[in-house]
Write a protein that holds these residues in place. Sequence first.
Motif: not given
Length: 102
Positions: A77-102
Amino acid sequence: MELTLDRVEPLSEDGDRVPFFTSDLARVEEMARKALKDWTIEIDRNPCDAHVFDPAAGDDNDALRMAAWRDFDDSLHMEKPPANPPIALTLAMMRGQSMHFE
């Protein structure tokens, strides 16, 4: 604890800053477990990544499988991995939320 805009954590060597909640994995996991009741949450630490999915949905339902950095088919999804695990989990949840607005 009240979260305010002055409570931020450094994100990168460049001095980027992010809200405080993304620096605390326990808080992000708690938020994820409330939002995704019976879903599986997987967190990788090296490199940082996170996957959230509904185990009852099966492998063929991409709408119920989200990743922060490396998707389930190994595409990125991105060139580099997230900076830390909390940001990674936040991104995964945000990707799921964004699917509902497409």
